[in-house]
Design an enzyme around this catalytic site. Structure first.
Site, short mmCIF file in Angstrom:
data_model
loop_
_atom_site.label_atom_id
_atom_site.label_comp_id
_atom_site.label_asym_id
_atom_site.label_seq_id
_atom_site.Cartn_x
_atom_site.Cartn_y
_atom_site.Cartn_z
N TYR A 33 0.67 -1.23 -0.25
CA TYR A 33 -0.01 0.04 -0.05
C TYR A 33 0.76 1.52 0.11
O TYR A 33 2.01 1.14 0.24
CB TYR A 33 -0.92 0.18 1.11
CG TYR A 33 -0.42 0.26 2.50
CD1 TYR A 33 0.46 -0.52 3.23
CD2 TYR A 33 -0.38 1.53 3.03
CE1 TYR A 33 1.18 -0.29 4.43
CE2 TYR A 33 0.16 1.80 4.40
CZ TYR A 33 0.96 0.94 4.94
OH TYR A 33 1.43 1.09 6.12
N GLU A 179 12.28 2.65 13.60
CA GLU A 179 11.42 3.91 13.22
C GLU A 179 10.11 3.76 14.30
O GLU A 179 9.89 2.72 15.17
CB GLU A 179 10.84 3.30 11.85
CG GLU A 179 10.41 2.35 11.75
CD GLU A 179 9.95 1.95 10.10
OE1 GLU A 179 9.88 2.78 9.59
OE2 GLU A 179 9.65 0.77 9.75
N LEU A 203 11.07 1.59 6.75
CA LEU A 203 10.51 2.25 5.56
C LEU A 203 11.36 3.45 5.00
O LEU A 203 11.55 4.41 5.96
CB LEU A 203 9.17 2.46 5.73
CG LEU A 203 8.35 3.02 4.41
CD1 LEU A 203 7.98 1.55 3.50
CD2 LEU A 203 7.14 3.62 4.74
N1 PDD Z 1 2.88 5.27 7.22
N2 PDD Z 1 7.61 3.89 8.72
C1 PDD Z 1 6.36 3.48 8.69
C2 PDD Z 1 6.42 2.00 9.29
C3 PDD Z 1 5.26 3.80 8.20
O1 PDD Z 1 4.19 3.16 7.91
C4 PDD Z 1 5.27 5.14 7.42
C5 PDD Z 1 3.95 5.86 7.09
C6 PDD Z 1 6.32 5.88 7.59
C7 PDD Z 1 6.55 7.24 7.10
O2 PDD Z 1 6.51 7.28 5.49
P1 PDD Z 1 6.12 8.45 4.55
O3 PDD Z 1 6.72 9.59 4.95
O4 PDD Z 1 6.61 7.84 3.17
O5 PDD Z 1 4.61 8.54 5.12
C8 PDD Z 1 7.49 5.16 8.12
C9 PDD Z 1 1.41 5.83 6.47
C10 PDD Z 1 1.32 7.00 6.51
C11 PDD Z 1 0.55 4.94 7.08
O6 PDD Z 1 0.63 3.38 7.34
O7 PDD Z 1 -0.54 5.26 7.29
#
Ligand code: PDD
Length: 282
Positions: A33, A179, A203
């Protein structure tokens, strides 16, 4: 139209959108996703999100079935139909519908689902006061760079954080910070940023990339290296970054105050710079 969905080629009201109970996303979490933030009608860093989506698909052997232009066209049509200027686009791709079997179906027909939901600003008190976090063991698998639907360990840790009165859990693996459950983590040490390097343990956040670029272009030092758990407690400031939270100050870590005050100056500065960046294209 209010919140809308897209399911395999069709736009419809969100509450009417359904997929089969034999969808492998539902039965196995067999899919990937993305979450994309739209500011003033413009998706933030869409090419980066789409590249990561395609990489996640390839990593789990779901053949990319759309090129960037087609993805782009569907997202733009969804935004137009929803009429939202401030919203969140959720994209989910699964290996499709097949009788339940651990083996991949011989021919798979991926399911593509998107939702377009209006996005309110984060509650002011979170931004102005910072959020509480707790540390929790990172119980996830060894390929966390894939944005997989399998989020159970993330959900359990986030729920534990919530029960402890915290907003987010920072995950620790072998004594090192990986993270947050849905965010990346940054420490401020003196006048520089410190964050764990990209690896299979976390991620590659689109927001992380944007914030590190902003820091560098503003003469702020950035160090990407393994961060030990105890370094969190020694940081001058801590903040979380992610698509839905942007740059969010951490006020307490396991119940103890972080730094002198939260939000700290660096966090405020980067949050402002981030807002300048996302709205600049208007
Ligand atoms: N999550 N690490 C994890 C495990 C995440 O699920 C997310 C983002 C991030 C930050 O990534 P980004 O800056 O690309 O949004 C880091 C999304 C927002 C979610 O699962 O809803």
């Amino acid at each position: 139209m209010p919140n809308i969905a897209y399911v395999n080629g069709r736009f419809l009201p969100l509450e009417e959108a359904t997929v089969s109970i034999e969808d492998r996303g539902f039965q196995f979490g067999d899919g990937v996703y993305e979450v994309i933030r739209v500011y003033g009608g413009l998706p933030f860093r869409l090419p980066e999100h789409l590249s990561r989506l395609v990489q996640s698909m390839q990593a789990v052997s779901i053949s990319p079935f759309l090129d960037h232009e087609k993805w782009d066209a569907i997202i733009r049509e969804g935004l137009q139909r929803s009429t939202y200027l401030e919203c969140k686009v959720y994209i989910q791709v699964t290996r499709g519908v097949a009788p339940r079997d651990h083996l991949f179906p011989e021919v798979s027909n991926p399911t593509l689902v998107m939702t377009f939901r209006e996005m309110a600003d984060l509650p002011r008190h979170l931004v102005e006061q910072g959020v509480a976090v707790v540390t929790r063991p990172d119980l996830r698998w060894a390929r966390c760079s894939i944005k997989s639907l399998n989020l159970l360990p993330n959900l359990l840790a986030k729920q534990e954080a919530n029960q402890a009165g915290a907003f987010e859990a920072i995950l620790i693996k072998d004594g090192l910070v990986t993270e947050g459950t849905s965010s990346n983590v940054v420490l401020v040490k003196g006048s520089a940023l410190l964050t764990p390097p990209l690896s299979d343990q976390l991620l590659a956040g689109v927001t992380r990339q944007a914030v590190l670029e902003l820091a560098k272009s503003n003469g702020i030092g950035v160090e990407e290296r393994a961060v030990r758990e105890e370094e969190l407690g020694q940081a001058d400031e801590l903040f979380l970054i992610g698509t839905t939270i942007e740059v969010l100050s951490i006020s307490t870590l396991n119940g103890k105050s972080v730094g002198i005050k939260a939000p700290g100056e660096m966090t405020i500065r980067l949050r402002e710079k981030f807002h300048d960046l996302v709205y600049r294209k208007l």
